[in-house]
Design an enzyme around this catalytic site. Structure first.
Site, PDB file in Angstrom:
ATOM      1  NE  ARG A 182      11.744 -18.591  -4.716  1.00  0.00           N
ATOM      2  CZ  ARG A 182      12.057 -19.880  -4.542  1.00  0.00           C
ATOM      3  NH1 ARG A 182      11.120 -20.825  -4.631  1.00  0.00           N
ATOM      4  NH2 ARG A 182      13.277 -20.246  -4.273  1.00  0.00           N
ATOM      5  NE  ARG A 183      14.808 -19.077  -7.393  1.00  0.00           N
ATOM      6  CZ  ARG A 183      14.837 -20.362  -7.698  1.00  0.00           C
ATOM      7  NH1 ARG A 183      13.997 -20.852  -8.558  1.00  0.00           N
ATOM      8  NH2 ARG A 183      15.710 -21.163  -7.139  1.00  0.00           N
ATOM      9  CG  HIS A 231       9.770 -22.159   4.518  1.00  0.00           C
ATOM     10  ND1 HIS A 231       9.524 -22.783   5.720  1.00  0.00           N
ATOM     11  CD2 HIS A 231      10.232 -23.130   3.678  1.00  0.00           C
ATOM     12  CE1 HIS A 231       9.811 -24.079   5.613  1.00  0.00           C
ATOM     13  NE2 HIS A 231      10.254 -24.315   4.392  1.00  0.00           N
ATOM     14  CG  PHE A 232      14.594 -20.977   1.476  1.00  0.00           C
ATOM     15  CD1 PHE A 232      15.801 -20.307   1.477  1.00  0.00           C
ATOM     16  CD2 PHE A 232      13.802 -20.916   0.340  1.00  0.00           C
ATOM     17  CE1 PHE A 232      16.199 -19.570   0.380  1.00  0.00           C
ATOM     18  CE2 PHE A 232      14.190 -20.176  -0.770  1.00  0.00           C
ATOM     19  CZ  PHE A 232      15.392 -19.493  -0.734  1.00  0.00           C
ATOM     20  CG  HIS A 233      16.791 -16.800   4.118  1.00  0.00           C
ATOM     21  ND1 HIS A 233      16.181 -16.841   2.883  1.00  0.00           N
ATOM     22  CD2 HIS A 233      18.114 -16.573   3.873  1.00  0.00           C
ATOM     23  CE1 HIS A 233      17.089 -16.625   1.937  1.00  0.00           C
ATOM     24  NE2 HIS A 233      18.267 -16.463   2.515  1.00  0.00           N
ATOM     25  CG  HIS A 239      11.201 -31.802   0.719  1.00  0.00           C
ATOM     26  ND1 HIS A 239      11.028 -30.443   0.917  1.00  0.00           N
ATOM     27  CD2 HIS A 239      11.023 -32.365   1.920  1.00  0.00           C
ATOM     28  CE1 HIS A 239      10.747 -30.198   2.182  1.00  0.00           C
ATOM     29  NE2 HIS A 239      10.737 -31.350   2.816  1.00  0.00           N
ATOM     30  CE1 TYR A 244      12.759 -32.239   6.765  1.00  0.00           C
ATOM     31  CE2 TYR A 244      12.161 -33.104   4.622  1.00  0.00           C
ATOM     32  CZ  TYR A 244      11.844 -32.363   5.742  1.00  0.00           C
ATOM     33  OH  TYR A 244      10.641 -31.740   5.840  1.00  0.00           O
TER      34      TYR A 244
HETATM   35 FE1  HAS Z   1      10.666 -26.307   3.490  1.00  0.00          FE
HETATM   36  C1  HAS Z   1      10.104 -24.844   0.401  1.00  0.00           C
HETATM   37  C2  HAS Z   1       7.493 -27.549   3.496  1.00  0.00           C
HETATM   38  C3  HAS Z   1      11.292 -27.925   6.478  1.00  0.00           C
HETATM   39  C4  HAS Z   1      14.007 -25.696   3.104  1.00  0.00           C
HETATM   40  N1  HAS Z   1      11.824 -25.411   2.053  1.00  0.00           N
HETATM   41  C5  HAS Z   1      11.395 -24.859   0.865  1.00  0.00           C
HETATM   42  C6  HAS Z   1      12.516 -24.315   0.165  1.00  0.00           C
HETATM   43  C7  HAS Z   1      13.623 -24.600   0.921  1.00  0.00           C
HETATM   44  C8  HAS Z   1      13.176 -25.281   2.095  1.00  0.00           C
HETATM   45  C9  HAS Z   1      15.077 -24.266   0.571  1.00  0.00           C
HETATM   46  O1  HAS Z   1       5.284 -28.021   1.472  1.00  0.00           O
HETATM   47  C10 HAS Z   1      12.461 -23.546  -1.155  1.00  0.00           C
HETATM   48  C11 HAS Z   1      12.768 -24.409  -2.333  1.00  0.00           C
HETATM   49  C12 HAS Z   1      12.771 -23.568  -3.583  1.00  0.00           C
HETATM   50  O2  HAS Z   1      13.781 -22.935  -3.860  1.00  0.00           O
HETATM   51  O3  HAS Z   1      11.741 -23.530  -4.258  1.00  0.00           O
HETATM   52  N2  HAS Z   1       9.576 -27.462   4.769  1.00  0.00           N
HETATM   53  C13 HAS Z   1       8.287 -27.820   4.611  1.00  0.00           C
HETATM   54  C14 HAS Z   1       7.850 -28.597   5.770  1.00  0.00           C
HETATM   55  C15 HAS Z   1       8.924 -28.691   6.607  1.00  0.00           C
HETATM   56  C16 HAS Z   1      10.009 -27.997   5.962  1.00  0.00           C
HETATM   57  C17 HAS Z   1       6.500 -29.177   6.018  1.00  0.00           C
HETATM   58  N3  HAS Z   1      12.303 -26.714   4.589  1.00  0.00           N
HETATM   59  C18 HAS Z   1      12.354 -27.415   5.768  1.00  0.00           C
HETATM   60  C19 HAS Z   1      13.714 -27.545   6.202  1.00  0.00           C
HETATM   61  C20 HAS Z   1      14.473 -26.922   5.241  1.00  0.00           C
HETATM   62  C21 HAS Z   1      13.579 -26.410   4.239  1.00  0.00           C
HETATM   63  C22 HAS Z   1      14.156 -28.252   7.451  1.00  0.00           C
HETATM   64  C23 HAS Z   1      15.943 -26.746   5.144  1.00  0.00           C
HETATM   65  C24 HAS Z   1      16.789 -27.467   5.765  1.00  0.00           C
HETATM   66  N4  HAS Z   1       9.109 -26.191   2.214  1.00  0.00           N
HETATM   67  C25 HAS Z   1       7.915 -26.826   2.379  1.00  0.00           C
HETATM   68  C26 HAS Z   1       7.101 -26.623   1.177  1.00  0.00           C
HETATM   69  C27 HAS Z   1       7.828 -25.861   0.286  1.00  0.00           C
HETATM   70  C28 HAS Z   1       9.092 -25.603   0.969  1.00  0.00           C
HETATM   71  C29 HAS Z   1       5.747 -27.138   0.914  1.00  0.00           C
HETATM   72  C30 HAS Z   1       7.428 -25.400  -1.125  1.00  0.00           C
HETATM   73  C31 HAS Z   1       6.891 -24.016  -1.123  1.00  0.00           C
HETATM   74  C32 HAS Z   1       6.616 -23.558  -2.526  1.00  0.00           C
HETATM   75  O4  HAS Z   1       5.439 -23.435  -2.869  1.00  0.00           O
HETATM   76  O5  HAS Z   1       7.562 -23.326  -3.304  1.00  0.00           O
HETATM   77  C33 HAS Z   1       8.957 -29.452   7.925  1.00  0.00           C
HETATM   78  O6  HAS Z   1      10.011 -30.383   7.927  1.00  0.00           O
HETATM   79  C34 HAS Z   1       9.092 -28.543   9.113  1.00  0.00           C
HETATM   80  C35 HAS Z   1       8.990 -29.305  10.414  1.00  0.00           C
HETATM   81  C36 HAS Z   1       9.565 -28.525  11.540  1.00  0.00           C
HETATM   82  C37 HAS Z   1       8.962 -28.227  12.674  1.00  0.00           C
HETATM   83  C38 HAS Z   1       9.674 -27.367  13.680  1.00  0.00           C
HETATM   84  C39 HAS Z   1      10.102 -28.147  14.918  1.00  0.00           C
HETATM   85  C40 HAS Z   1      10.754 -27.209  15.857  1.00  0.00           C
HETATM   86  C41 HAS Z   1      11.924 -27.449  16.505  1.00  0.00           C
HETATM   87  C42 HAS Z   1      12.478 -26.375  17.401  1.00  0.00           C
HETATM   88  C43 HAS Z   1      12.081 -26.603  18.853  1.00  0.00           C
HETATM   89  C44 HAS Z   1      12.596 -25.534  19.723  1.00  0.00           C
HETATM   90  C45 HAS Z   1      13.099 -25.708  20.983  1.00  0.00           C
HETATM   91  C46 HAS Z   1      13.621 -24.537  21.705  1.00  0.00           C
HETATM   92  C47 HAS Z   1      13.185 -27.002  21.674  1.00  0.00           C
HETATM   93  C48 HAS Z   1       7.596 -28.644  12.960  1.00  0.00           C
HETATM   94  C49 HAS Z   1      12.689 -28.726  16.403  1.00  0.00           C
HETATM   95  C50 HAS Z   1      12.584 -24.067  22.670  1.00  0.00           C
HETATM   96  C51 HAS Z   1      12.705 -22.621  22.769  1.00  0.00           C
HETATM   97  C52 HAS Z   1      11.720 -21.766  23.096  1.00  0.00           C
HETATM   98  C53 HAS Z   1      11.981 -20.298  23.108  1.00  0.00           C
HETATM   99  C54 HAS Z   1      10.339 -22.217  23.378  1.00  0.00           C
END
Ligand code: HAS
Length: 561
Positions: free
Chosen positions: A435-436, A372-374, A218, A222
């Site tokens: 998946r996979r 999710h991860f894409h 995890h 980040y």
């Molecule tokens: Fe995740 C599974 C939870 C973030 C990557 N994640 C994965 C896997 C990958 C991955 C590769 O809790 C699969 C692993 C595998 O092969 O089994 N993930 C989270 C949570 C976050 C999160 C809570 N993940 C990421 C990031 C990744 C990533 C970043 C890659 C770099 N993830 C999980 C969980 C799993 C998981 C479980 C396990 C699932 C399972 O059962 O297998 C948080 O960090 C997300 C927080 C992000 C936000 C978004 C903020 C938005 C922003 C954009 C603002 C936009 C603006 C533009 C300003 C809250 C910053 C405005 C424009 C307009 C048009 C309005």
């Protein structure tokens, strides 16, 4: 200050080599959606089987491309923002180790001796050379930070009382996370997997290795995210025509990631036996806390973009959006970062779904997870890497970006593709699509008793999206190759290449985010607290050690030598 010559060469290799490997990574991505949708009904194509291709796709795109880009960006940011020279010898050692490691791992994958996917969980067993390649690659990626630390200490001595430049805070935060995260996986690989694959031990404690993997896995995400966040905080506001709304927000986000990235890997193991539900619950709550720095980033960047747009005459509640340089080829980098942000909104929301213990039961190990991860690693991070690489390659070679309009369209095309792809995979995941899995051979084969016609639409959406993503990648390569072939620009030749750096709008000076040390100490304590009991339980309660397996056979293998 111009980057020293040797570091420039190192950075260029670190940017170009993974892009060459990415040709295979992208090809196998497209192959995945063709297998998944049943368009290709076969176990292998061109001598590469389904799981081999999936392993290559994950290892190249998620491990090699991301890590080498982080190192390359790190060199440029540290040298430029600290106006210092760094150890070239360290750079060559690091590059050498990473290249040898990546080549060894890739050779084993393509030889069919490391079909273990990018998570390399046992009991899937790879050839020892694959694991040794990973070790060399990771050690190589450690070296640069060790060479940047003395340079940073000298800078602090020479600039007493000055705030560390924000980009440097981001890069150091990324590599601190990387150092902390890679220790557990080093234990897994050195103590468990290499002796086991050598045949020195009869079996492996699968629960322990999965837990050590996710202790790493995890924070790894980040580590992938931070270089893109560095670009968001330091470059995007300037590209949008304004200033960074809050300098403190950037520092606080980076430091919070140090604190919270590591102690929450159990959210990948909610479905695993042998770990108590209380500890899964605690790490689930910590996972929800890590949303805070990303939400802070969302608001800060939105405010920064609004500031830039209003400076350019944007008015109204939403009218100011029109003033952002969405289709200005002179600022072709803007859409790479902006589209990444838009994609990340959905990646973030679905991350919160994943982290919610009960909802995770619905989506775990389904097509939802790659969806999710894409939208995370395949969205903001990937677009940040493409945009950042093109910027640095052309900047360092003093060449113009050939076809800037085409370069500008790539992120839009990728965004359309990734949204269609993920929509299909989300829908499929909610309908239980695994998946996979090579679905075309069974579930989408009308001749099979497992046939699932209700997965046709979701997998075909995934296939259409995946092909559009493949097209975007192809067009990106057209731009890179044309830029490499372009003549050196005489006007660029006399200018010093520098990454854009945004000025702060609010330049707060908060002592709590001036020093890394307290954040690192608390992070280490938090990790110890979060993992002591789960690992103790796994060791004490034990599980039978597992022999090795290959994904293509239910029978155990002794070794894959
Ligand atoms: Fe995740 C599974 C939870 C973030 C990557 N994640 C994965 C896997 C990958 C991955 C590769 O809790 C699969 C692993 C595998 O092969 O089994 N993930 C989270 C949570 C976050 C999160 C809570 N993940 C990421 C990031 C990744 C990533 C970043 C890659 C770099 N993830 C999980 C969980 C799993 C998981 C479980 C396990 C699932 C399972 O059962 O297998 C948080 O960090 C997300 C927080 C992000 C936000 C978004 C903020 C938005 C922003 C954009 C603002 C936009 C603006 C533009 C300003 C809250 C910053 C405005 C424009 C307009 C048009 C309005």
């Amino acid at each position: 200050m111009e980057l020293q010559k040797s570091i420039k060469t190192i950075v260029l290799i670190e940017l170009l080599l993974p892009l060459v490997l990415f040709i295979f990574g992208a090809y196998h991505g497209v192959m995945q959606v063709l297998y998944q949708s049943g368009v290709v009904r076969a176990n292998s194509v061109a001598g590469i089987d389904y799981y081999q291709g999936l392993t290559a796709h994950g290892v190249i795109n998620a491990l090699v491309l991301t890590t080498m880009f982080a190192v390359a960006l790190g060199y440029v940011v540290v040298c430029q923002q600290l106006k210092s020279r760094v150890s070239a010898a360290g750079g060559w050692v690091s590059l050498g180790l990473m290249v040898v490691g990546a080549v060894l791992a890739a050779a084993m994958i393509f030889a069919g001796k490391a079909t273990v996917l990018y998570t390399f969980y046992p009991p899937l067993m790879a050839h020892p050379i694959f694991y040794i390649g990973l070790v060399l690659f990771v050690v190589g990626s450690w070296v640069p930070m060790w060479t940047w630390i003395p340079v940073y200490m000298q800078w602090r001595k020479a600039n007493p009382g000055q705030k560390t430049p924000l980009g440097v805070v981001g890069i150091f935060s990324a590599f601190i996370i990387w150092q902390m995260a890679t220790l557990p996986v080093a234990i897994e690989v050195l103590v468990q997997l290499i002796p086991w694959s050598m045949g020195w031990t009869a079996g492996v404690n699968v629960m322990l290795s999965r837990t050590l993997f996710w202790f790493f896995g995890h924070p790894l995400v980040y580590f992938w995210l931070m270089p893109t966040y560095v670009m968001y905080y330091t470059m995007l506001p300037k590209l949008g025509g304004g200033k960074l709304f809050s300098d403190f927000a950037g520092r606080f986000s980076f430091m919070s990631f140090i604190l919270l990235s590591c102690p929450l890997g159990l959210h990948h193991q909610f479905a695993d036996p042998g770990i108590s539900t209380s500890w899964k619950g605690i790490q689930g709550v910590l996972t929800l806390l890590i949303v805070i720095p990303s939400m802070l980033t969302a608001f800060t960047l939105a405010a920064s973009l609004e500031h830039g747009a209003r400076l350019k005459g944007g008015i109204g509640l939403f009218g100011w959006w029109k003033k952002l340089p969405f289709f200005n080829a002179d600022v072709w980098l803007f859409p790479y970062l902006f589209c990444g942000l838009v994609i990340f909104i959905f990646g973030g929301i679905t991350g919160v779904v994943n982290a919610s213990y009960s909802m995770n039961n619905v989506i775990h190990n389904t097509a939802w997870v790659p969806a999710h991860f894409h939208l995370t690693v395949g969205g903001p991070i990937f677009l940040g890497i493409l945009g950042g690489s093109l910027l640095m390659i052309t900047g360092l070679l003093k060449k113009p970006v050939a076809a800037p309009k085409l370069a500008m369209l790539v992120p839009y095309l990728w965004t359309i593709g990734v949204f269609i792809f993920s929509t299909g995979f989300f829908i499929g995941g909610l309908r239980g699509e695994p998946r996979r899995t090579n679905l075309g051979m069974t579930y989408l084969n009308p001749a099979s008793p497992s046939y699932r016609p209700d997965w046709f639409i979701s997998t075909h959406l995934g296939m259409i999206g995946g092909c559009i993503m493949g097209l975007a990648a192809l067009l990106y390569f057209v731009v890179v190759v044309r830029s490499l072939l372009a003549k050196t620009d005489a006007s660029l030749a006399n200018t010093i290449f520098a990454l854009p750096v945004s000025e702060p709008y609010h330049d707060e000076d908060v002592p709590a985010v001036r020093n890394f040390a307290p954040w690192v100490v608390v992070a280490v304590l938090l990790c110890a607290a979060a993992y002591y009991v789960p690992i103790h339980d796994i060791l004490v309660n034990g599980s039978a050690n597992a022999p090795g397996f290959s994904p293509n056979s239910p029978a155990a293998v002794d070794t894959v030598h």
